[in-house]
Design a protein around this motif. Structure first.
Motif, PDB file in Angstrom:
ATOM      1  N   LEU A 276      12.530  -9.387   6.394  1.00  0.00           N
ATOM      2  CA  LEU A 276      11.786  -8.286   5.779  1.00  0.00           C
ATOM      3  C   LEU A 276      12.682  -7.096   5.464  1.00  0.00           C
ATOM      4  O   LEU A 276      12.447  -6.380   4.485  1.00  0.00           O
ATOM      5  CB  LEU A 276      10.627  -7.864   6.679  1.00  0.00           C
ATOM      6  CG  LEU A 276       9.481  -8.872   6.777  1.00  0.00           C
ATOM      7  CD1 LEU A 276       8.546  -8.518   7.936  1.00  0.00           C
ATOM      8  CD2 LEU A 276       8.716  -8.965   5.463  1.00  0.00           C
ATOM      9  N   GLY A 277      13.726  -6.891   6.267  1.00  0.00           N
ATOM     10  CA  GLY A 277      14.687  -5.820   5.975  1.00  0.00           C
ATOM     11  C   GLY A 277      15.390  -6.051   4.648  1.00  0.00           C
ATOM     12  O   GLY A 277      15.549  -5.139   3.835  1.00  0.00           O
ATOM     13  N   HIS A 278      15.812  -7.295   4.405  1.00  0.00           N
ATOM     14  CA  HIS A 278      16.449  -7.620   3.114  1.00  0.00           C
ATOM     15  C   HIS A 278      15.443  -7.522   1.974  1.00  0.00           C
ATOM     16  O   HIS A 278      15.771  -7.038   0.888  1.00  0.00           O
ATOM     17  CB  HIS A 278      17.055  -9.027   3.157  1.00  0.00           C
ATOM     18  CG  HIS A 278      18.343  -9.091   3.917  1.00  0.00           C
ATOM     19  ND1 HIS A 278      19.476  -8.422   3.531  1.00  0.00           N
ATOM     20  CD2 HIS A 278      18.670  -9.761   5.049  1.00  0.00           C
ATOM     21  CE1 HIS A 278      20.449  -8.672   4.382  1.00  0.00           C
ATOM     22  NE2 HIS A 278      19.982  -9.475   5.323  1.00  0.00           N
TER      23      HIS A 278
ATOM     24  N   THR B 152       5.985  -5.837  13.042  1.00  0.00           N
ATOM     25  CA  THR B 152       6.352  -5.965  11.626  1.00  0.00           C
ATOM     26  C   THR B 152       5.386  -5.257  10.684  1.00  0.00           C
ATOM     27  O   THR B 152       5.750  -4.960   9.540  1.00  0.00           O
ATOM     28  CB  THR B 152       6.435  -7.452  11.203  1.00  0.00           C
ATOM     29  OG1 THR B 152       5.181  -8.062  11.459  1.00  0.00           O
ATOM     30  CG2 THR B 152       7.545  -8.174  11.915  1.00  0.00           C
ATOM     31  N   ARG B 153       4.180  -4.981  11.134  1.00  0.00           N
ATOM     32  CA  ARG B 153       3.155  -4.395  10.259  1.00  0.00           C
ATOM     33  C   ARG B 153       3.615  -3.111   9.551  1.00  0.00           C
ATOM     34  O   ARG B 153       3.418  -2.989   8.325  1.00  0.00           O
ATOM     35  CB  ARG B 153       1.875  -4.145  11.067  1.00  0.00           C
ATOM     36  CG  ARG B 153       0.650  -3.943  10.206  1.00  0.00           C
ATOM     37  CD  ARG B 153      -0.633  -3.884  11.029  1.00  0.00           C
ATOM     38  NE  ARG B 153      -0.831  -5.144  11.730  1.00  0.00           N
ATOM     39  CZ  ARG B 153      -1.118  -5.248  13.016  1.00  0.00           C
ATOM     40  NH1 ARG B 153      -1.261  -4.173  13.760  1.00  0.00           N
ATOM     41  NH2 ARG B 153      -1.281  -6.430  13.576  1.00  0.00           N
ATOM     42  N   PRO B 154       4.241  -2.141  10.233  1.00  0.00           N
ATOM     43  CA  PRO B 154       4.677  -0.935   9.517  1.00  0.00           C
ATOM     44  C   PRO B 154       5.737  -1.225   8.446  1.00  0.00           C
ATOM     45  O   PRO B 154       5.725  -0.618   7.366  1.00  0.00           O
ATOM     46  CB  PRO B 154       5.250  -0.035  10.623  1.00  0.00           C
ATOM     47  CG  PRO B 154       4.671  -0.550  11.890  1.00  0.00           C
ATOM     48  CD  PRO B 154       4.456  -2.013  11.685  1.00  0.00           C
ATOM     49  N   LEU B 155       6.644  -2.148   8.738  1.00  0.00           N
ATOM     50  CA  LEU B 155       7.685  -2.514   7.771  1.00  0.00           C
ATOM     51  C   LEU B 155       7.063  -3.189   6.554  1.00  0.00           C
ATOM     52  O   LEU B 155       7.433  -2.896   5.409  1.00  0.00           O
ATOM     53  CB  LEU B 155       8.722  -3.421   8.437  1.00  0.00           C
ATOM     54  CG  LEU B 155       9.852  -3.985   7.573  1.00  0.00           C
ATOM     55  CD1 LEU B 155      10.595  -2.894   6.833  1.00  0.00           C
ATOM     56  CD2 LEU B 155      10.815  -4.798   8.444  1.00  0.00           C
ATOM     57  N   VAL B 156       6.105  -4.069   6.761  1.00  0.00           N
ATOM     58  CA  VAL B 156       5.416  -4.743   5.653  1.00  0.00           C
ATOM     59  C   VAL B 156       4.640  -3.724   4.820  1.00  0.00           C
ATOM     60  O   VAL B 156       4.656  -3.772   3.585  1.00  0.00           O
ATOM     61  CB  VAL B 156       4.498  -5.874   6.173  1.00  0.00           C
ATOM     62  CG1 VAL B 156       3.635  -6.439   5.067  1.00  0.00           C
ATOM     63  CG2 VAL B 156       5.331  -6.975   6.819  1.00  0.00           C
ATOM     64  N   ALA B 157       3.967  -2.784   5.480  1.00  0.00           N
ATOM     65  CA  ALA B 157       3.212  -1.750   4.757  1.00  0.00           C
ATOM     66  C   ALA B 157       4.149  -0.882   3.915  1.00  0.00           C
ATOM     67  O   ALA B 157       3.845  -0.558   2.757  1.00  0.00           O
ATOM     68  CB  ALA B 157       2.427  -0.887   5.741  1.00  0.00           C
ATOM     69  N   ALA B 158       5.301  -0.521   4.484  1.00  0.00           N
ATOM     70  CA  ALA B 158       6.277   0.286   3.739  1.00  0.00           C
ATOM     71  C   ALA B 158       6.830  -0.501   2.551  1.00  0.00           C
ATOM     72  O   ALA B 158       6.993   0.040   1.456  1.00  0.00           O
ATOM     73  CB  ALA B 158       7.409   0.724   4.664  1.00  0.00           C
TER      74      ALA B 158
ATOM     75  N   TYR C   8       7.251  -1.607  -3.161  1.00  0.00           N
ATOM     76  CA  TYR C   8       7.121  -2.655  -4.179  1.00  0.00           C
ATOM     77  C   TYR C   8       6.132  -2.235  -5.265  1.00  0.00           C
ATOM     78  O   TYR C   8       6.397  -2.400  -6.460  1.00  0.00           O
ATOM     79  CB  TYR C   8       6.677  -3.967  -3.525  1.00  0.00           C
ATOM     80  CG  TYR C   8       6.526  -5.096  -4.507  1.00  0.00           C
ATOM     81  CD1 TYR C   8       7.643  -5.693  -5.084  1.00  0.00           C
ATOM     82  CD2 TYR C   8       5.270  -5.560  -4.876  1.00  0.00           C
ATOM     83  CE1 TYR C   8       7.506  -6.719  -6.002  1.00  0.00           C
ATOM     84  CE2 TYR C   8       5.125  -6.590  -5.784  1.00  0.00           C
ATOM     85  CZ  TYR C   8       6.251  -7.166  -6.349  1.00  0.00           C
ATOM     86  OH  TYR C   8       6.112  -8.181  -7.260  1.00  0.00           O
ATOM     87  N   SER C   9       5.004  -1.674  -4.879  1.00  0.00           N
ATOM     88  CA  SER C   9       4.007  -1.224  -5.858  1.00  0.00           C
ATOM     89  C   SER C   9       4.575  -0.136  -6.756  1.00  0.00           C
ATOM     90  O   SER C   9       4.331  -0.128  -7.970  1.00  0.00           O
ATOM     91  CB  SER C   9       2.741  -0.720  -5.152  1.00  0.00           C
ATOM     92  OG  SER C   9       2.109  -1.794  -4.488  1.00  0.00           O
ATOM     93  N   GLN C  10       5.347   0.776  -6.186  1.00  0.00           N
ATOM     94  CA  GLN C  10       5.985   1.820  -6.999  1.00  0.00           C
ATOM     95  C   GLN C  10       6.990   1.218  -7.978  1.00  0.00           C
ATOM     96  O   GLN C  10       7.065   1.635  -9.139  1.00  0.00           O
ATOM     97  CB  GLN C  10       6.680   2.844  -6.099  1.00  0.00           C
ATOM     98  CG  GLN C  10       5.729   3.688  -5.303  1.00  0.00           C
ATOM     99  CD  GLN C  10       6.426   4.503  -4.225  1.00  0.00           C
ATOM    100  OE1 GLN C  10       7.638   4.422  -4.034  1.00  0.00           O
ATOM    101  NE2 GLN C  10       5.654   5.295  -3.508  1.00  0.00           N
ATOM    102  N   ARG C  11       7.738   0.225  -7.513  1.00  0.00           N
ATOM    103  CA  ARG C  11       8.720  -0.446  -8.368  1.00  0.00           C
ATOM    104  C   ARG C  11       8.014  -1.159  -9.528  1.00  0.00           C
ATOM    105  O   ARG C  11       8.451  -1.083 -10.678  1.00  0.00           O
ATOM    106  CB  ARG C  11       9.516  -1.450  -7.529  1.00  0.00           C
ATOM    107  CG  ARG C  11      10.707  -2.014  -8.223  1.00  0.00           C
ATOM    108  CD  ARG C  11      11.483  -2.999  -7.360  1.00  0.00           C
ATOM    109  NE  ARG C  11      11.636  -2.602  -5.984  1.00  0.00           N
ATOM    110  CZ  ARG C  11      11.547  -3.429  -4.944  1.00  0.00           C
ATOM    111  NH1 ARG C  11      11.323  -4.705  -5.123  1.00  0.00           N
ATOM    112  NH2 ARG C  11      11.698  -2.989  -3.721  1.00  0.00           N
ATOM    113  N   ILE C  12       6.911  -1.827  -9.230  1.00  0.00           N
ATOM    114  CA  ILE C  12       6.163  -2.540 -10.269  1.00  0.00           C
ATOM    115  C   ILE C  12       5.522  -1.549 -11.240  1.00  0.00           C
ATOM    116  O   ILE C  12       5.493  -1.786 -12.452  1.00  0.00           O
ATOM    117  CB  ILE C  12       5.104  -3.475  -9.640  1.00  0.00           C
ATOM    118  CG1 ILE C  12       5.799  -4.589  -8.866  1.00  0.00           C
ATOM    119  CG2 ILE C  12       4.175  -4.046 -10.693  1.00  0.00           C
ATOM    120  CD1 ILE C  12       6.750  -5.445  -9.693  1.00  0.00           C
ATOM    121  N   PHE C  13       5.029  -0.429 -10.741  1.00  0.00           N
ATOM    122  CA  PHE C  13       4.455   0.585 -11.627  1.00  0.00           C
ATOM    123  C   PHE C  13       5.521   1.083 -12.595  1.00  0.00           C
ATOM    124  O   PHE C  13       5.262   1.221 -13.799  1.00  0.00           O
ATOM    125  CB  PHE C  13       3.855   1.744 -10.818  1.00  0.00           C
ATOM    126  CG  PHE C  13       3.232   2.801 -11.680  1.00  0.00           C
ATOM    127  CD1 PHE C  13       2.025   2.578 -12.310  1.00  0.00           C
ATOM    128  CD2 PHE C  13       3.875   4.011 -11.884  1.00  0.00           C
ATOM    129  CE1 PHE C  13       1.453   3.538 -13.128  1.00  0.00           C
ATOM    130  CE2 PHE C  13       3.313   4.982 -12.694  1.00  0.00           C
ATOM    131  CZ  PHE C  13       2.093   4.747 -13.315  1.00  0.00           C
TER     132      PHE C  13
END
Length: 197
Positions: free
Chosen positions: A47-49, A107-113, A118-123
């Motif tokens: 998830l870090g990568h 892992t939940r906070p890392l996945v949420a971040a 990702y959503s910002q990148r797609i926007f």
């Protein structure tokens, strides 16, 4: 094995540092001959990568993970599922992979971040790639239902044509800050003076 640097990065929400810290710790353990495979936080490492959009490194890490761990730790497989969707540019599949797993507390906070980044990148991708786009496609790209996606992009200044169910993308103005360099101004002044005389 001392995972303090990793714990500190996760606590500080320095998710952009997680992959590098894990890489360094893994190299150090391997160099010292310390057996680490059973206790290694593979899901967090993957998830870090993924968080820093380094899918190549995530792919190579996945290949190096022992098959017993791939098969025995569902969260590791779930993390790689996100990586696979990124690898194949399955934008809506990324959101599905995130939503369809019950992530651990660690892992939940890392996945949420990651989801937010990702959503910002797609926007931004939608902004640069489209002048008009359907509500349905926008929702797929952003991983939202159609109503939420429409509200989100209309809130960003996009225009909705209800009849055609199309959105007109509002390009955001790029602010360019120009600073006047005193050395350049001096040289320009001298050059103009030279031309005039």
């Amino acid at each position: 094995m001392d995972f303090t640097p990793l714990s500190n990065a996760l606590t500080a929400k320095s998710y952009d540092k997680v992959a590098d810290i894990c890489d360094e710790l893994m190299l150090k353990a391997a160099a010292e001959g310390v057996p680490f495979q059973d206790e290694w936080p593979y899901a967090i490492h993957l998830l870090g990568h993924i968080y820093v959009n380094d899918v190549n490194s995530a792919r190579f890490l996945w290949k190096s993970i022992p098959s017993t761990i791939k098969e025995g730790q569902q969260e590791v497989a779930a993390a790689w599922n996100i990586g696979q969707k990124l690898w194949t540019h399955d934008y809506s599949g990324v959101h599905e992979a995130v939503r369809h797993f019950d992530w651990s507390e660690q892992t939940r906070p890392l996945v949420a971040a990651f989801t937010e980044v990702y959503s910002q990148r797609i926007f931004r991708l939608l902004l640069s790639a489209y002048s008009t786009v359907s509500i349905q496609d926008t929702a797929l790209f952003l991983g939202m239902n159609e109503d939420d996606a429409t509200k989100y992009v209309v809130g960003q200044g996009w225009i909705l044509d209800s009849a055609s169910q199309m959105l007109t993308v509002k390009k955001q103005a790029v602010a360019v800050e120009r600073k006047l360099d005193s050395d350049k101004l001096q040289r320009l002044t001298e050059y103009v003076f030279y031309l005039e005389h």
